[in-house]
Design a protein around this motif. Structure first.
Motif, mmCIF file in Angstrom:
data_model
loop_
_atom_site.group_PDB
_atom_site.id
_atom_site.type_symbol
_atom_site.label_atom_id
_atom_site.label_comp_id
_atom_site.label_asym_id
_atom_site.label_seq_id
_atom_site.Cartn_x
_atom_site.Cartn_y
_atom_site.Cartn_z
ATOM 1 N N VAL A 233 -4.296 1.379 -4.034
ATOM 2 C CA VAL A 233 -5.355 1.929 -3.193
ATOM 3 C C VAL A 233 -4.882 3.277 -2.665
ATOM 4 C CG1 VAL A 233 -6.756 1.570 -1.121
ATOM 5 C CG2 VAL A 233 -6.117 -0.391 -2.551
ATOM 6 N N HIS A 234 -5.743 4.291 -2.760
ATOM 7 C CA HIS A 234 -5.445 5.622 -2.224
ATOM 8 C C HIS A 234 -6.381 5.886 -1.050
ATOM 9 C CE1 HIS A 234 -2.868 7.592 -5.470
ATOM 10 N NE2 HIS A 234 -3.062 6.359 -5.901
ATOM 11 N N VAL A 251 -0.073 1.083 -1.774
ATOM 12 C CA VAL A 251 -0.962 1.949 -0.999
ATOM 13 C C VAL A 251 -0.367 3.352 -0.953
ATOM 14 C CG1 VAL A 251 -2.023 2.364 1.251
ATOM 15 C CG2 VAL A 251 -1.806 0.017 0.383
ATOM 16 N N VAL A 252 -1.170 4.330 -1.346
ATOM 17 C CA VAL A 252 -0.769 5.731 -1.310
ATOM 18 C C VAL A 252 -1.580 6.419 -0.224
ATOM 19 C CG1 VAL A 252 -0.574 7.886 -2.602
ATOM 20 C CG2 VAL A 252 -0.232 5.686 -3.770
ATOM 21 N N CYS A 253 -0.886 7.020 0.742
ATOM 22 C CA CYS A 253 -1.545 7.643 1.892
ATOM 23 C C CYS A 253 -1.556 9.161 1.730
ATOM 24 C CB CYS A 253 -0.830 7.267 3.185
ATOM 25 S SG CYS A 253 -0.884 5.498 3.562
ATOM 26 N N TYR A 259 -0.400 2.781 9.722
ATOM 27 C CA TYR A 259 0.469 1.920 8.919
ATOM 28 C C TYR A 259 1.371 2.711 7.980
ATOM 29 C CZ TYR A 259 -3.674 2.666 5.994
ATOM 30 O OH TYR A 259 -4.728 3.243 5.323
ATOM 31 N N ALA A 260 1.263 4.047 7.995
ATOM 32 C CA ALA A 260 2.137 4.893 7.176
ATOM 33 C C ALA A 260 3.410 5.227 7.949
ATOM 34 C CB ALA A 260 1.408 6.176 6.787
ATOM 35 N N GLY A 261 4.451 5.582 7.216
ATOM 36 C CA GLY A 261 5.684 6.030 7.845
ATOM 37 C C GLY A 261 6.662 4.936 8.202
ATOM 38 N N TRP A 262 6.388 3.704 7.776
ATOM 39 C CA TRP A 262 7.260 2.572 8.117
ATOM 40 C C TRP A 262 7.919 1.964 6.884
ATOM 41 C CZ3 TRP A 262 7.562 3.056 13.117
ATOM 42 C CH2 TRP A 262 6.446 3.463 13.855
ATOM 43 N N GLY A 263 7.855 2.668 5.749
ATOM 44 C CA GLY A 263 8.509 2.189 4.540
ATOM 45 C C GLY A 263 7.684 1.238 3.697
ATOM 46 N N LEU A 264 6.410 1.053 4.043
ATOM 47 C CA LEU A 264 5.553 0.116 3.320
ATOM 48 C C LEU A 264 4.560 0.811 2.400
ATOM 49 C CD1 LEU A 264 4.802 -2.261 6.325
ATOM 50 C CD2 LEU A 264 6.282 -2.767 4.372
ATOM 51 N N THR A 265 4.392 2.109 2.572
ATOM 52 C CA THR A 265 3.409 2.874 1.817
ATOM 53 C C THR A 265 4.081 4.067 1.147
ATOM 54 O OG1 THR A 265 2.911 4.105 3.845
ATOM 55 C CG2 THR A 265 1.472 2.250 3.311
ATOM 56 N N SER A 279 9.170 -4.603 8.125
ATOM 57 C CA SER A 279 8.650 -5.578 7.175
ATOM 58 C C SER A 279 7.135 -5.630 7.329
ATOM 59 C CB SER A 279 9.241 -6.959 7.445
ATOM 60 O OG SER A 279 8.759 -7.471 8.681
ATOM 61 N N LEU A 280 6.460 -6.147 6.318
ATOM 62 C CA LEU A 280 5.009 -6.271 6.400
ATOM 63 C C LEU A 280 4.607 -7.148 7.578
ATOM 64 C CD1 LEU A 280 2.172 -5.814 5.330
ATOM 65 C CD2 LEU A 280 2.549 -7.676 3.692
ATOM 66 N N ASP A 281 5.346 -8.211 7.821
ATOM 67 C CA ASP A 281 4.971 -9.103 8.912
ATOM 68 C C ASP A 281 5.237 -8.485 10.281
ATOM 69 O OD1 ASP A 281 3.941 -11.113 7.301
ATOM 70 O OD2 ASP A 281 5.920 -11.978 6.946
ATOM 71 N N ALA A 282 6.196 -7.577 10.379
ATOM 72 C CA ALA A 282 6.374 -6.845 11.635
ATOM 73 C C ALA A 282 5.171 -5.941 11.891
ATOM 74 C CB ALA A 282 7.661 -6.026 11.588
ATOM 75 N N LEU A 283 4.697 -5.274 10.842
ATOM 76 C CA LEU A 283 3.499 -4.445 10.984
ATOM 77 C C LEU A 283 2.305 -5.291 11.406
ATOM 78 C CD1 LEU A 283 2.086 -1.670 10.590
ATOM 79 C CD2 LEU A 283 1.658 -2.369 8.219
ATOM 80 N N VAL A 284 2.151 -6.450 10.794
ATOM 81 C CA VAL A 284 1.050 -7.350 11.145
ATOM 82 C C VAL A 284 1.182 -7.823 12.590
ATOM 83 C CG1 VAL A 284 0.017 -9.607 10.658
ATOM 84 C CG2 VAL A 284 0.649 -8.083 8.772
ATOM 85 N N ALA A 285 2.392 -8.163 12.996
ATOM 86 C CA ALA A 285 2.602 -8.622 14.370
ATOM 87 C C ALA A 285 2.196 -7.553 15.368
ATOM 88 C CB ALA A 285 4.067 -9.007 14.571
ATOM 89 N N GLY A 286 2.579 -6.305 15.090
ATOM 90 C CA GLY A 286 2.219 -5.231 15.999
ATOM 91 C C GLY A 286 0.736 -4.931 15.994
#
Length: 349
Positions: A233-234, A251-253, A259-265, A279-286
């Motif tokens: 997804v872009h 995901v390409v931003c 959600y960018a800038g945390w090593g997931l995208t 981690s993805l779950d840390a992002l979800v938690a936040g």
């Protein structure tokens, strides 16, 4: 610490006021029509990121916006929200300055219990096919030639998230053009924003030419259905990028969403200010547990995202993708109002 007993509120339509009261149950609310009416040192709630050049000294802001699990139906249709976010530093979509969301993601020590809860929440969202608006009908099949499939979700181009979060690519057509140039052999899908499809916001600049840069334009297929079937997804700043991460998609931003800038995208505009790997779950938690406020169907604060998910599922099953009688009644009026407001935004941009 200042103990406030009064919250001033600017820019809140009548339909939003019950939810604001639920967010601040211990305060008396005073709704004002102009920033000059707010006294020095007061606490002021505002919707989004409006220009506020005339605030008295010492006024403290709380910015308010819709949350990420919002409703079954569009906010532009005046469908009630199930979640809001409150931010005293900035706003999650404003990449020009830190927000409470960014600070939370950058500094929180994630307990195993919180991450486990986030994983269960993520799995439930994916399993039940939930997204922000939960609209759309129909299905879609991948191309038979086995090409890599890229989804480009459209945005409302006058939206503040583009203005404050995508400094280079600012139109849907430019995003599509860049994707096509970078991936000439991919099968590119374009899905216009549901507000635009409903006629509740204006189409983007030259958006009618989207078919020149995509292989297929999909209007009504639900977002979750597509995210489960594409390869990547872009986005500029679309929440669909976050929803794609939940489903394990690349995901390409092209902009700088929260959600960018945390090593997931894959970030085409790096954000050194963030830098921490999550981690993805840390992002979800936040993003889904710690940051938002959740409501029940009566507008009272209900506390947890898990409760809200259950209410959204009940609501979705009851609606079966149909507009309510009040939505059908009001939509022509809202379309005219939205077109006037969008035109005004474009003239002032």
């Amino acid at each position: 610490m200042i103990q406030d007993s009064i919250l001033y509120a600017l820019g809140f339509a009548w339909r939003k006021r019950v939810f604001l009261r639920a967010c601040f149950p211990g305060l008396s609310l005073v709704f004002v029509d102009a920033p000059e009416a707010v006294p020095p040192g007061a606490l002021l709630a505002v919707w989004g990121v409006p220009a506020l050049p005339l605030l008295a000294p010492g006024v403290r802001l709380v910015r308010v916006e819709d949350g990420f699990l919002r409703s079954v139906g569009l906010g532009a249709d005046w469908v009630r929200p199930m979640s809001w976010v409150l931010d005293r530093r900035g706003m999650y979509f404003d990449a020009t300055a830190p927000s409470d969301m960014e600070t939370l993601l950058a500094t929180t020590v994630w307990s195993p219990e919180l991450l486990q809860r986030a994983a269960a929440l993520r799995e439930m969202i994916v399993h039940e096919g939930l997204t922000k608006y939960n609209v759309g009908v129909g299905q879609w099949s991948r191309p038979e030639r086995g090409q890599r499939v890229i989804l480009v979700p459209g945005q409302v181009e006058t939206d503040a998230s583009i203005r404050y979060g995508s400094p280079v690519v600012r139109t849907n057509l430019e995003l599509l053009r860049r994707v096509r140039v970078a991936h000439p052999d991919a099968y590119v899908l374009y899905k216009p924003h549901p507000d635009v499809v409903a006629g509740l916001r204006l189409r983007g600049e030259a958006e009618s030419r989207a078919v020149d840069f995509c292989d297929e334009l999909l209007v009504h297929v639900p977002m979750h259905y597509l995210l489960e079937r594409v390869d990547e997804v872009h986005v500029m700043t679309s929440l669909a990028g976050f929803e794609a991460l939940l489903r394990g998609r690349k995901v390409v931003c092209h902009g700088q969403p929260f959600y960018a800038g945390w090593g997931l995208t894959q970030d085409l505009l790096p954000m050194p200010r963030r830098g921490r790997e999550l981690s993805l779950d840390a992002l979800v938690a936040g993003a889904l547990i710690l940051y938002p406020r959740y409501f029940d169907t009566q507008g009272a604060a209900c506390g947890t995202p898990e409760q809200t998910l259950q209410e959204l599922l009940t609501w979705r099953d009851r609606s079966r993708g149909r507009l309510s009688w009040s939505q059908r009644l009001w939509r022509p009026v809202l379309q005219l109002l939205a077109w006037w407001q969008d035109g005004k935004r474009r003239r002032s941009a």
